[in-house]
Design a protein around this motif. Structure first.
Motif, PDB file in Angstrom:
ATOM      1  N   PRO A  93       0.813  -1.204   0.000  1.00  0.00           N
ATOM      2  CA  PRO A  93       0.000   0.000   0.000  1.00  0.00           C
ATOM      3  C   PRO A  93       0.854   1.265   0.000  1.00  0.00           C
ATOM      4  O   PRO A  93       1.974   1.274   0.503  1.00  0.00           O
ATOM      5  CB  PRO A  93      -0.801  -0.111   1.298  1.00  0.00           C
ATOM      6  N   LYS A  94       0.306   2.308  -0.574  1.00  0.00           N
ATOM      7  CA  LYS A  94       0.932   3.623  -0.520  1.00  0.00           C
ATOM      8  C   LYS A  94       0.320   4.381   0.650  1.00  0.00           C
ATOM      9  O   LYS A  94      -0.897   4.392   0.815  1.00  0.00           O
ATOM     10  CB  LYS A  94       0.700   4.397  -1.812  1.00  0.00           C
ATOM     11  N   LYS A  95       1.185   4.979   1.474  1.00  0.00           N
ATOM     12  CA  LYS A  95       0.724   5.759   2.616  1.00  0.00           C
ATOM     13  C   LYS A  95       1.237   7.197   2.475  1.00  0.00           C
ATOM     14  O   LYS A  95       2.268   7.426   1.853  1.00  0.00           O
ATOM     15  CB  LYS A  95       1.224   5.137   3.915  1.00  0.00           C
ATOM     16  N   PRO A  96       0.536   8.152   3.051  1.00  0.00           N
ATOM     17  CA  PRO A  96       0.921   9.551   2.868  1.00  0.00           C
ATOM     18  C   PRO A  96       2.129   9.999   3.682  1.00  0.00           C
ATOM     19  O   PRO A  96       2.798  10.957   3.322  1.00  0.00           O
ATOM     20  CB  PRO A  96      -0.325  10.326   3.302  1.00  0.00           C
ATOM     21  N   ASN A  97       2.435   9.268   4.779  1.00  0.00           N
ATOM     22  CA  ASN A  97       3.511   9.717   5.670  1.00  0.00           C
ATOM     23  C   ASN A  97       4.534   8.622   5.916  1.00  0.00           C
ATOM     24  O   ASN A  97       4.187   7.447   6.021  1.00  0.00           O
ATOM     25  CB  ASN A  97       2.934  10.158   7.015  1.00  0.00           C
ATOM     26  N   ALA A  98       5.776   9.020   6.075  1.00  0.00           N
ATOM     27  CA  ALA A  98       6.854   8.091   6.414  1.00  0.00           C
ATOM     28  C   ALA A  98       6.743   7.699   7.891  1.00  0.00           C
ATOM     29  O   ALA A  98       6.278   8.492   8.709  1.00  0.00           O
ATOM     30  CB  ALA A  98       8.210   8.748   6.165  1.00  0.00           C
ATOM     31  N   GLY A 136      13.190   2.004  15.014  1.00  0.00           N
ATOM     32  CA  GLY A 136      13.286   0.594  15.380  1.00  0.00           C
ATOM     33  C   GLY A 136      12.051   0.049  16.078  1.00  0.00           C
ATOM     34  O   GLY A 136      12.026  -1.100  16.479  1.00  0.00           O
ATOM     35  N   GLU A 137      11.014   0.852  16.230  1.00  0.00           N
ATOM     36  CA  GLU A 137       9.764   0.422  16.848  1.00  0.00           C
ATOM     37  C   GLU A 137       8.654   0.494  15.811  1.00  0.00           C
ATOM     38  O   GLU A 137       8.591   1.434  15.029  1.00  0.00           O
ATOM     39  CB  GLU A 137       9.408   1.329  18.032  1.00  0.00           C
ATOM     40  N   ALA A 138       7.767  -0.476  15.831  1.00  0.00           N
ATOM     41  CA  ALA A 138       6.637  -0.490  14.896  1.00  0.00           C
ATOM     42  C   ALA A 138       5.378  -0.080  15.640  1.00  0.00           C
ATOM     43  O   ALA A 138       4.623  -0.914  16.113  1.00  0.00           O
ATOM     44  CB  ALA A 138       6.470  -1.874  14.281  1.00  0.00           C
ATOM     45  N   THR A 139       5.167   1.218  15.782  1.00  0.00           N
ATOM     46  CA  THR A 139       3.965   1.679  16.459  1.00  0.00           C
ATOM     47  C   THR A 139       2.770   1.551  15.519  1.00  0.00           C
ATOM     48  O   THR A 139       2.890   1.714  14.307  1.00  0.00           O
ATOM     49  CB  THR A 139       4.108   3.143  16.921  1.00  0.00           C
ATOM     50  N   ASP A 173      -0.135   1.042  10.556  1.00  0.00           N
ATOM     51  CA  ASP A 173      -1.497   0.614  10.217  1.00  0.00           C
ATOM     52  C   ASP A 173      -1.664   0.598   8.703  1.00  0.00           C
ATOM     53  O   ASP A 173      -1.274   1.536   8.017  1.00  0.00           O
ATOM     54  CB  ASP A 173      -2.540   1.551  10.812  1.00  0.00           C
ATOM     55  N   GLY A 174      -2.217  -0.459   8.191  1.00  0.00           N
ATOM     56  CA  GLY A 174      -2.465  -0.559   6.763  1.00  0.00           C
ATOM     57  C   GLY A 174      -1.291  -1.058   5.950  1.00  0.00           C
ATOM     58  O   GLY A 174      -1.414  -1.287   4.752  1.00  0.00           O
ATOM     59  N   ALA A 175      -0.122  -1.237   6.575  1.00  0.00           N
ATOM     60  CA  ALA A 175       1.043  -1.771   5.863  1.00  0.00           C
ATOM     61  C   ALA A 175       0.795  -3.234   5.509  1.00  0.00           C
ATOM     62  O   ALA A 175       0.070  -3.946   6.212  1.00  0.00           O
ATOM     63  CB  ALA A 175       2.295  -1.652   6.720  1.00  0.00           C
ATOM     64  N   PHE A 176       1.391  -3.698   4.418  1.00  0.00           N
ATOM     65  CA  PHE A 176       1.338  -5.122   4.091  1.00  0.00           C
ATOM     66  C   PHE A 176       2.105  -5.869   5.172  1.00  0.00           C
ATOM     67  O   PHE A 176       3.177  -5.441   5.599  1.00  0.00           O
ATOM     68  CB  PHE A 176       1.963  -5.394   2.722  1.00  0.00           C
ATOM     69  N   GLN A 177       1.568  -7.002   5.627  1.00  0.00           N
ATOM     70  CA  GLN A 177       2.224  -7.790   6.664  1.00  0.00           C
ATOM     71  C   GLN A 177       2.443  -9.213   6.191  1.00  0.00           C
ATOM     72  O   GLN A 177       1.580  -9.793   5.534  1.00  0.00           O
ATOM     73  CB  GLN A 177       1.392  -7.805   7.941  1.00  0.00           C
ATOM     74  N   GLY A 178       3.590  -9.738   6.515  1.00  0.00           N
ATOM     75  CA  GLY A 178       3.919 -11.109   6.174  1.00  0.00           C
ATOM     76  C   GLY A 178       4.664 -11.769   7.320  1.00  0.00           C
ATOM     77  O   GLY A 178       5.110 -11.102   8.254  1.00  0.00           O
ATOM     78  N   ARG A 188       8.363 -11.681  11.420  1.00  0.00           N
ATOM     79  CA  ARG A 188       7.305 -11.022  10.665  1.00  0.00           C
ATOM     80  C   ARG A 188       7.896  -9.801   9.995  1.00  0.00           C
ATOM     81  O   ARG A 188       8.938  -9.296  10.410  1.00  0.00           O
ATOM     82  CB  ARG A 188       6.129 -10.628  11.552  1.00  0.00           C
ATOM     83  N   TRP A 189       7.220  -9.340   8.951  1.00  0.00           N
ATOM     84  CA  TRP A 189       7.680  -8.140   8.261  1.00  0.00           C
ATOM     85  C   TRP A 189       6.482  -7.328   7.811  1.00  0.00           C
ATOM     86  O   TRP A 189       5.387  -7.855   7.653  1.00  0.00           O
ATOM     87  CB  TRP A 189       8.605  -8.484   7.100  1.00  0.00           C
ATOM     88  N   MET A 190       6.706  -6.040   7.676  1.00  0.00           N
ATOM     89  CA  MET A 190       5.685  -5.122   7.200  1.00  0.00           C
ATOM     90  C   MET A 190       6.334  -4.190   6.181  1.00  0.00           C
ATOM     91  O   MET A 190       7.527  -3.901   6.277  1.00  0.00           O
ATOM     92  CB  MET A 190       5.099  -4.307   8.351  1.00  0.00           C
ATOM     93  N   ALA A 191       5.548  -3.722   5.220  1.00  0.00           N
ATOM     94  CA  ALA A 191       6.100  -2.843   4.192  1.00  0.00           C
ATOM     95  C   ALA A 191       5.024  -1.937   3.618  1.00  0.00           C
ATOM     96  O   ALA A 191       3.852  -2.318   3.548  1.00  0.00           O
ATOM     97  CB  ALA A 191       6.732  -3.664   3.076  1.00  0.00           C
ATOM     98  N   PHE A 192       5.435  -0.742   3.221  1.00  0.00           N
ATOM     99  CA  PHE A 192       4.604   0.184   2.468  1.00  0.00           C
ATOM    100  C   PHE A 192       5.522   1.185   1.791  1.00  0.00           C
ATOM    101  O   PHE A 192       6.740   1.169   1.991  1.00  0.00           O
ATOM    102  CB  PHE A 192       3.542   0.871   3.346  1.00  0.00           C
ATOM    103  N   PHE A 193       4.966   2.051   0.972  1.00  0.00           N
ATOM    104  CA  PHE A 193       5.765   3.078   0.323  1.00  0.00           C
ATOM    105  C   PHE A 193       5.027   4.406   0.370  1.00  0.00           C
ATOM    106  O   PHE A 193       3.836   4.472   0.647  1.00  0.00           O
ATOM    107  CB  PHE A 193       6.106   2.688  -1.125  1.00  0.00           C
ATOM    108  N   ASP A 194       5.796   5.480   0.156  1.00  0.00           N
ATOM    109  CA  ASP A 194       5.212   6.810   0.004  1.00  0.00           C
ATOM    110  C   ASP A 194       5.754   7.400  -1.297  1.00  0.00           C
ATOM    111  O   ASP A 194       6.310   6.668  -2.124  1.00  0.00           O
ATOM    112  CB  ASP A 194       5.469   7.695   1.227  1.00  0.00           C
ATOM    113  N   ASP A 195       5.621   8.686  -1.492  1.00  0.00           N
ATOM    114  CA  ASP A 195       6.078   9.308  -2.745  1.00  0.00           C
ATOM    115  C   ASP A 195       7.588   9.256  -2.925  1.00  0.00           C
ATOM    116  O   ASP A 195       8.078   9.395  -4.038  1.00  0.00           O
ATOM    117  CB  ASP A 195       5.627  10.769  -2.810  1.00  0.00           C
ATOM    118  N   GLN A 196       8.338   9.043  -1.846  1.00  0.00           N
ATOM    119  CA  GLN A 196       9.797   9.110  -1.911  1.00  0.00           C
ATOM    120  C   GLN A 196      10.521   7.792  -1.661  1.00  0.00           C
ATOM    121  O   GLN A 196      11.609   7.580  -2.184  1.00  0.00           O
ATOM    122  CB  GLN A 196      10.319  10.141  -0.895  1.00  0.00           C
ATOM    123  N   ASN A 197       9.960   6.908  -0.830  1.00  0.00           N
ATOM    124  CA  ASN A 197      10.718   5.747  -0.352  1.00  0.00           C
ATOM    125  C   ASN A 197       9.851   4.507  -0.197  1.00  0.00           C
ATOM    126  O   ASN A 197       8.622   4.579  -0.152  1.00  0.00           O
ATOM    127  CB  ASN A 197      11.354   6.059   1.011  1.00  0.00           C
TER     128      ASN A 197
END
Length: 70
Positions: A6-11, A16-19, A24-29, A48-57
């Motif tokens: 998913p694309k999210k608006p904010n980085a 090192g913490e996953a608040t 929220d809304g990140a892909f989880q595996g 486990r891992w989570m991932a998303f992107f924004d306009d830059q990264n």
């Protein structure tokens, strides 16, 4: 397996913490395949891992549990 990230608006805050509000809304595996050796329990090796992107990264958060590293 394909993952539609998913694309999210904010980085996230890269501390090192996953608040929840940041990830929220990140892909989880999960890491659930073993390549070699024996794994006795999730405390022995799991992850486990989570991932998303924004306009830059592209952002990844990876959490590994291994009794040898704890």
């Amino acid at each position: 397996r394909e993952a539609a990230l998913p694309k999210k608006p904010n980085a996230p805050n890269l501390d090192g913490e996953a608040t929840a509000n940041e990830w929220d809304g990140a892909f989880q595996g999960v890491f659930n395949k073993q390549n070699a050796g024996m794994v006795a329990s999730p405390q022995d090796l799991s992850g486990r891992w989570m991932a998303f992107f924004d306009d830059q990264n592209l952002y990844f958060y990876v959490q590994i549990t291994d009794e040898e590293l704890n």
